[in-house]
Design an enzyme around this catalytic site. Structure first.
Site, PDB file in Angstrom:
ATOM      1  N   HIS A  22      45.744  29.690  37.544  1.00  0.00           N
ATOM      2  CA  HIS A  22      45.417  30.680  38.591  1.00  0.00           C
ATOM      3  C   HIS A  22      46.319  30.513  39.816  1.00  0.00           C
ATOM      4  O   HIS A  22      46.834  29.427  40.085  1.00  0.00           O
ATOM      5  CB  HIS A  22      43.927  30.663  38.972  1.00  0.00           C
ATOM      6  CG  HIS A  22      43.449  29.500  39.769  1.00  0.00           C
ATOM      7  ND1 HIS A  22      42.172  28.999  39.669  1.00  0.00           N
ATOM      8  CD2 HIS A  22      44.045  28.734  40.721  1.00  0.00           C
ATOM      9  CE1 HIS A  22      42.008  28.003  40.509  1.00  0.00           C
ATOM     10  NE2 HIS A  22      43.140  27.808  41.161  1.00  0.00           N
ATOM     11  N   ASN A  27      44.227  26.033  35.309  1.00  0.00           N
ATOM     12  CA  ASN A  27      44.157  27.113  34.317  1.00  0.00           C
ATOM     13  C   ASN A  27      45.204  28.200  34.578  1.00  0.00           C
ATOM     14  O   ASN A  27      45.141  29.280  34.002  1.00  0.00           O
ATOM     15  CB  ASN A  27      42.745  27.736  34.302  1.00  0.00           C
ATOM     16  CG  ASN A  27      42.381  28.369  35.637  1.00  0.00           C
ATOM     17  OD1 ASN A  27      43.176  28.355  36.584  1.00  0.00           O
ATOM     18  ND2 ASN A  27      41.188  28.930  35.733  1.00  0.00           N
ATOM     19  N   ASP A  34      42.358  32.757  50.141  1.00  0.00           N
ATOM     20  CA  ASP A  34      41.005  32.896  49.618  1.00  0.00           C
ATOM     21  C   ASP A  34      39.966  32.149  50.462  1.00  0.00           C
ATOM     22  O   ASP A  34      40.312  31.365  51.348  1.00  0.00           O
ATOM     23  CB  ASP A  34      40.940  32.412  48.157  1.00  0.00           C
ATOM     24  CG  ASP A  34      41.844  31.208  47.899  1.00  0.00           C
ATOM     25  OD1 ASP A  34      42.060  30.419  48.843  1.00  0.00           O
ATOM     26  OD2 ASP A  34      42.342  31.050  46.780  1.00  0.00           O
ATOM     27  N   GLU A  78      41.902  34.345  38.508  1.00  0.00           N
ATOM     28  CA  GLU A  78      41.638  33.574  37.303  1.00  0.00           C
ATOM     29  C   GLU A  78      42.250  34.260  36.076  1.00  0.00           C
ATOM     30  O   GLU A  78      42.642  35.434  36.149  1.00  0.00           O
ATOM     31  CB  GLU A  78      40.109  33.444  37.127  1.00  0.00           C
ATOM     32  CG  GLU A  78      39.399  32.745  38.288  1.00  0.00           C
ATOM     33  CD  GLU A  78      39.579  31.222  38.290  1.00  0.00           C
ATOM     34  OE1 GLU A  78      40.651  30.728  37.905  1.00  0.00           O
ATOM     35  OE2 GLU A  78      38.632  30.529  38.698  1.00  0.00           O
TER      36      GLU A  78
HETATM   37  C1  F6R Z   1      43.506  27.562  47.233  1.00  0.00           C
HETATM   38  C2  F6R Z   1      44.063  28.326  46.120  1.00  0.00           C
HETATM   39  C3  F6R Z   1      44.139  27.739  44.757  1.00  0.00           C
HETATM   40  C4  F6R Z   1      44.753  26.337  44.755  1.00  0.00           C
HETATM   41  C5  F6R Z   1      44.751  25.758  43.347  1.00  0.00           C
HETATM   42  C6  F6R Z   1      45.298  24.352  43.310  1.00  0.00           C
HETATM   43  O1  F6R Z   1      43.546  28.298  48.425  1.00  0.00           O
HETATM   44  O2  F6R Z   1      44.419  29.437  46.307  1.00  0.00           O
HETATM   45  O3  F6R Z   1      44.904  28.577  43.929  1.00  0.00           O
HETATM   46  O4  F6R Z   1      46.059  26.407  45.248  1.00  0.00           O
HETATM   47  O5  F6R Z   1      43.458  25.747  42.831  1.00  0.00           O
HETATM   48  O6  F6R Z   1      44.455  23.505  44.032  1.00  0.00           O
HETATM   49  P1  F6R Z   1      44.861  21.993  44.333  1.00  0.00           P
HETATM   50  O7  F6R Z   1      46.062  22.035  45.204  1.00  0.00           O
HETATM   51  O8  F6R Z   1      43.668  21.425  45.035  1.00  0.00           O
HETATM   52  O9  F6R Z   1      45.130  21.372  43.015  1.00  0.00           O
END
Ligand code: F6R
Length: 250
Positions: free
Chosen positions: A137, A135, A67, A142
């Site tokens: 994701h 959450n 992303d 989401e």
């Molecule tokens: C980032 C992504 C998100 C993160 C997730 C966890 O490229 O795709 O799904 O992996 O938000 O983020 P952290 O590791 O910062 O807790």
């Protein structure tokens, strides 16, 4: 779904790194899917260390990031382009032409999603690495995202904006939209490795593994993947009660 729980976080990241390095050595033209965020930082550090010691080459490797924020230029310190350059790509011999990240400042975002999907169709991802949102994701898919969705523009949920605000000066600076690979792209990977560490992930981990598969927790879709491994530290695993297929790694 295999679930590995580690008392030693360092060992968790050593094992994931070893799996990636073995794949790159066995298949120098492999395709890897990468996340950003706090979770994979120790993994990237290990890959860089291995590169400097053993010269594992990434010249033939293709990568796809999950992303990118909409509206952040490549050189913005909070963009995922910048993150990948700083935390991995600047330190290994990857050919940047093969390092794919959605363009969050494309003038036509729908076209950009279609471009990314077309590239993903040409490359079957061998190992997709994932983090987990508080959450539930994965990527920026989401809650309430359709399983059939491919790369798309998403309005980030309030909980994601709040969780990611730590990297910005204020919550108001966090972009409200992102381009993300869809659940369908993620499920197409031959193998999926999801890493979750820390107490803040415990309830999402429980929903992902022990909840009924539903789009309230997008990560629960991994229950259907034939080759998914979930790497957890003890804190992230602390809410699990009756999971099958758990292996305790010490
Ligand atoms: C980032 C992504 C998100 C993160 C997730 C966890 O490229 O795709 O799904 O992996 O938000 O983020 P952290 O590791 O910062 O807790």
């Amino acid at each position: 779904m295999k679930i590995y729980i580690y008392a030693d976080k360092e060992k968790l990241f050593k094992d994931v790194s070893r799996q990636i390095i073995e794949e790159v050595c066995k298949n120098p033209n492999c395709t890897l899917g990468f996340p950003t965020g706090s979770t994979p930082m120790p993994l990237y550090k290990n890959l860089i260390e291995d590169y400097s010691q053993n010269k594992t080459s990434y010249k033939g490797v293709t990568t796809f990031n999950l992303d990118e924020y909409v509206g952040l230029k490549k050189n913005d310190v909070n963009s995922y382009h910048y993150y990948m350059m700083k935390n991995l790509f600047n330190h290994i011999d990857i050919n940047l032409k093969n390092a794919n990240i959605p363009n969050g400042v494309a003038s036509n975002l729908e076209k950009e999603c279609a471009r990314y999907d077309a590239l993903l169709e040409k490359h079957n991802i061998d190992i997709q690495i994932l983090g987990l949102g508080v959450n539930g994701h994965i990527g920026f898919n989401e809650p309430n995202t359709l399983v059939s969705i491919t790369t798309h523009v998403v309005n980030l949920s309030n909980s994601t904006i709040e969780a990611n605000a730590r990297n910005f000066n204020s919550k108001e600076e966090v972009p409200t939209r992102a381009i993300t690979m869809g659940l369908k792209n993620i499920l197409n990977a031959k193998e999926v490795i999801l890493i979750a560490t820390g107490l803040t992930k415990a309830s999402a981990v429980k929903m992902m593994i022990e909840g009924t598969m539903c789009n309230t927790c997008p990560a629960s879709i991994l229950q259907t993947h034939p080759n998914a491994i979930i790497y957890l530290d003890e804190e992230a695993a602390s809410a699990l009660k009756n999971s099958k297929n758990i292996v305790i790694k010490n």
